[in-house]
Design a protein around this motif. Sequence first.
Motif, short mmCIF file in Angstrom:
data_model
loop_
_atom_site.label_atom_id
_atom_site.label_comp_id
_atom_site.label_asym_id
_atom_site.label_seq_id
_atom_site.Cartn_x
_atom_site.Cartn_y
_atom_site.Cartn_z
N ALA A 183 0.82 -1.21 0.00
CA ALA A 183 0.00 0.00 0.00
C ALA A 183 0.86 1.26 0.00
CB ALA A 183 -0.92 -0.01 1.22
N GLY A 184 2.19 1.07 0.10
CA GLY A 184 3.06 2.25 0.24
C GLY A 184 2.67 3.00 1.49
N ALA A 185 2.38 2.26 2.54
CA ALA A 185 1.87 2.86 3.76
C ALA A 185 2.91 3.76 4.39
CB ALA A 185 1.47 1.78 4.75
N GLN A 186 2.48 4.55 5.33
CA GLN A 186 3.40 5.43 6.02
C GLN A 186 4.47 4.60 6.71
OE1 GLN A 186 1.92 6.85 9.68
NE2 GLN A 186 -0.13 6.14 9.24
N PRO A 187 5.69 5.13 6.76
CA PRO A 187 6.82 4.35 7.27
C PRO A 187 6.60 3.86 8.70
CG PRO A 187 7.41 6.66 6.92
CD PRO A 187 6.08 6.44 6.28
N ILE A 188 5.83 4.59 9.48
CA ILE A 188 5.73 4.21 10.88
C ILE A 188 4.94 2.92 11.04
CG2 ILE A 188 3.64 5.47 11.57
CD1 ILE A 188 6.95 5.69 13.37
N ASP A 189 3.82 2.76 10.30
CA ASP A 189 3.04 1.53 10.38
C ASP A 189 3.87 0.34 9.95
OD1 ASP A 189 0.79 2.68 11.35
OD2 ASP A 189 -0.25 2.82 9.42
N LEU A 190 4.56 0.53 8.82
CA LEU A 190 5.38 -0.54 8.29
C LEU A 190 6.48 -0.91 9.29
CD1 LEU A 190 6.18 -2.39 5.95
CD2 LEU A 190 7.45 -0.49 4.96
N SER A 191 7.07 0.09 9.88
CA SER A 191 8.18 -0.16 10.81
C SER A 191 7.71 -0.90 12.05
CB SER A 191 8.84 1.15 11.23
OG SER A 191 9.31 1.81 10.09
N ILE A 192 6.54 -0.53 12.56
CA ILE A 192 6.02 -1.23 13.74
C ILE A 192 5.78 -2.70 13.39
CG2 ILE A 192 4.04 -1.43 15.28
CD1 ILE A 192 3.82 1.61 15.21
N ALA A 193 5.13 -2.95 12.26
CA ALA A 193 4.84 -4.33 11.86
C ALA A 193 6.14 -5.12 11.70
CB ALA A 193 4.03 -4.34 10.58
N ARG A 194 7.14 -4.45 11.08
CA ARG A 194 8.43 -5.13 10.90
C ARG A 194 9.07 -5.47 12.24
NH1 ARG A 194 10.82 -1.45 6.06
NH2 ARG A 194 10.32 -2.83 4.31
N SER A 195 9.01 -4.51 13.17
CA SER A 195 9.68 -4.76 14.45
C SER A 195 8.96 -5.89 15.20
CB SER A 195 9.72 -3.48 15.29
OG SER A 195 8.42 -3.13 15.73
N GLU A 196 7.62 -5.95 15.03
CA GLU A 196 6.89 -7.04 15.69
C GLU A 196 7.24 -8.39 15.06
OE1 GLU A 196 3.01 -4.42 17.18
OE2 GLU A 196 2.94 -5.47 15.25
N LEU A 197 7.37 -8.37 13.72
CA LEU A 197 7.76 -9.62 13.05
C LEU A 197 9.17 -10.02 13.47
CD1 LEU A 197 7.04 -11.84 11.04
CD2 LEU A 197 7.80 -10.35 9.17
N ALA A 198 10.03 -9.02 13.65
CA ALA A 198 11.40 -9.30 14.09
C ALA A 198 11.40 -10.03 15.43
CB ALA A 198 12.20 -8.00 14.20
#
Lengths: 188, 919
Positions: free
Chosen positions: B856-871
């Motif tokens: 979705a080309g979402a805002q970096p903050i949403d993507l970053s939170i999801a990434r950190s949770e996946l991490a």
Amino acid sequence: MNDGPGDHDVTRLIAAWRSGDEGAREALVERVYANVRAIAAQSLRQMPGATLSATDLAHEALIRLLGTDAAWSDRRHFFHVAAQATRQILVDAARQRLASKRGGGAEKVELDAALGVAANDGDTELVRIDDALRDLQQSDARRAQMIELVYFGGLSRIEVAQALQVSEGTVDRDLRLARAWLRSALEA
Amino acid sequence: MSASTLDTLAPHFERLRTLDPAQRAEEIARLSLDPASRARLERLLAADAADGDPLAEAIAHGAARLHGEGPREFGAWRLVRELGAGGMGTVFLAERADGQFERAVAVKLLRGFPTRDATRRLRQERQILAGLDHPNIARLLDGGETAEGQPWLALEYVDGVPLLEHVATHAPALRDRLALFEAMLDAVAHAHSHLVVHRDIKPANVMVATDGTVKLLDFGIARLVEAGEESQRETSTRVFSRGYASPEQEQGRAITTASDIYSLGVLLREMLEGRRDATDVRASPIAPLRLDADLRGILAKATEPDPAHRYASASEFRDDLRRHREGRPVRAARWTHGYRLRKFVARHRVGFVAASLAVLVAAAFVWRLERERTRARAAEASAQQALVAAEREASRARASLDFLSDAIAAAAPDVAMSREVSVRDLLDAARAKLEQRSDPALVRPMQRLLAHLYGDLGDIRTGLQLMREGVRDAAPADRAEALRLAEDYDEYASQLGIKGDVGEALAAAQRAADWRAQFAPDDRVEQLRSRQSLALVHHRSGDDERAIALLREAMAEAKALPGMPLDLYTNIAQALAALLATAGDADASLAIAEESLARVDALRPKESPEHVLLLRAKANAKSAGGDAAESERLLREAIALQQRVVDPGGSRMMELTNDLAIAVNDLGRYREAADLLRESDRHMTGAGIDGAADRAISEGNLAAVLENAGDYAVALVHYDNAFALLDGAAIGADHQVRRRIEREQARTLGLAGEHARALERLTDLRGRAARIDGEDSGEYAMLTWQLVVLARNMHRPDTGLPLLDEAERRWHGLAPAEHPIFLHMRRARAAFALDRGDLAGAERELRAAVNGFEAAGAQPIDLSIARSELAAVRLRAGDRTEARTLLVAALPALRAAMLPQEISRAAAERTAGLLGLSG
């Protein structure tokens, strides 16, 4: 100064001056000088919302010294004194500022330039006016005094006419000429 | 000159001074005077004829400076010492009073004491100037008034040397001088694009800092000084510097951006040749360079006496210099040939005027004038039917039209050239003029008209004040008068509503509706006006449902009605779109906004207020639909138009800035959002809006943004402020504003760890939503989702999962499938899976969320939170490599936007610690 024997003191000094005592005049100028200075120093705190002009300074000094019901003859003499004192105070202060600016070193001059402070500001102008007025006094005492009363004493043309015991028409004519003379002297 | 001479000259002087110059010359020639006396007499007469009184000025200056003595503090600044005094006032060197920073600033104490009105204008101006942000402009850092009311400014202090001194000592090559000057042009272009004209460009106002950066000082300060002296216009002297000021400035005509171009041209010549112009014979320490024909052409064009012949903008000036530097043909030089010059000027003048803002500014007025004109005509037409009454009306309408035209002409003698005359200036001038009139038959309708215009500008305080005066004892005698008054009452109702007086507003709107029903029962447009006005008051009272229903009816009728007035159509569309977006119906809102925007754009220029209003409606619809980036773009466009065309302040600006803050917040730029909200708050105060609901919303928004940044404690304080405001205005539990703010407070409570309070509040709110809005409402869905988030934070999958299912179902009924909320729901599902030890399930949901945000080309903050949770999940599964890659990509955005205590960032930092990525 207005609470105490000072009031009588001033009246006495004025009487002495009127009878030709130059020493009394000096003492009077000294008094007024101190008083005007005090008013100026306090004006920011005591007179919120207003900037005092030279006129206000002189009038306030008068009221403080003589009270509002002083005899007109006293007032008239006082106006002379107050106008002279005001002139002296303003010009002295301007000279002082100019001197401290010159002596303040290069840094200060740069700062002034940086802050948009014109080198040829009101202080220089005031000192030049004082010098020119002194020249005029030498050659044309009455017209010089008129300028002093109007500009430094804050007198109206009617008051000037009364103080110098001339007609209002004469005041108008003399003032016009003296003003033009001063201007051309300043532009020279 | 001796006294005897003066006495002999006195009679001649008196007689000659009143003669006209020609006669005077004749008379002087006839006098038997020696040449020296004759010259003296001529000098005296010339001095007598000159303007101004240098004696009085010098004395006033001296007296004023007697006061400036003694140490004093201005706001956060302590004066170190006086630096000197200039035309604008006294300047001091100052430092921070609390000693926090070493930085020195220059504090300017402006001369004189302005009136309250002038002080307000000064503050406004100051805000504009504080907005100038350019590396080559010394910033305005702070400002205020002393206890006595004397205004002061704190300006960036530039450590360096004045421009010309720099040029004199370093004797830079032509190329370097031009580079310095181009930087100045950049700065001026920046200021001009913010509608700030310097007005006093001169060598003392340009510094070269020790690092070689050129800085312009005192941008717009001259204007500020004049704003402060507005009340004493006839005695005030304009601030400018002889030698650098443009001819129009010296003649007291309208000052424009072209005036700055002139001063820059003079300054450039002095930088290159050491003199201002051919007549300048002062000794200069600057070694003159030899200029080629092109450069001379550029200088000539910049300093054309007629502003229309100069460069149209600082950037055009700069482009020509650049062309010269690159050896390309220069525009100015080509145009110095007669025929081409004339041709250019003819062409260029049209371009200049068309580009001139004043045209746009005037446009808003022209519409009002046009309406007045229509009224006059309509009244004249009905004169044939009801002669007596209508003639009175017609003459009044014509009189007010004449009056407005006069006032505008008086305020802007040179409107087509002046980019600086704002609508506000015009209005203030008209208002001042009105105060001199006493005929109530003219004054009252004019007060009402001006109240409309002030309302349009967003100055509700002045608008209401005028309207209250204007409607006093109003009672219509015929149809024309009734319709006119009804319109005034609608505006009155709207302004009262904005101010927060809902009861009074409803009464006013009802009064307007009654007059229309009584005097024009068959006029459908008029009935639409009533409906729209009532709808808005209902909205203000918190009853959006009724408002939407009224507006839907009105919109349906408006579309079908021939001859529908565009402003009414726009207002209905805009209000409907906004309310639909608030209610969560983003698609319907967007449809209305786009449809009406297309209709308005076909009929009006882009700069019209109608376009700006609908742009905002569209932005809000986009925002409601989850497209914050598009919303931000649209809002910035709207703000730029509003600033340029109407007014840089006011309630419109407050609304736009507030919307922008919300969009920026949605985009994850929380700190920027908090700044925007504070700015919006300033616009609000500036516009005199002190309705409790508006102020509470503003407090609530600020709290929500602070929450996003992780500052929970401060956020909770702001919520409490909001509730205190609502309590004070007796705004109760069912009011939508209170419910919205309570909802956000509950979320913050949950994040701050106060789970029990949060749960209690959310459950209560959801109960109220079910009762007031129904279970299908957006409000109910939102509250259900918040309960999910709370359950997640409390690690309670058993209560959380059923709520999540319900939330998902309800949201699918309200939002498109690509709305980011559904990806956040996956994150919640992953969290519950983890609570239950289902690592694989968690990974599946989080991968889907990350992919979804990426796609979705979402805002970096949403993507970053999801990434950190996946991490974190990958780390638990033992895959340190992927965990590390994910976290490295996520951390920068998290650290930039959030405080360490924000829970997503805190969790990410823990994972980082385990992976050895801390710090």
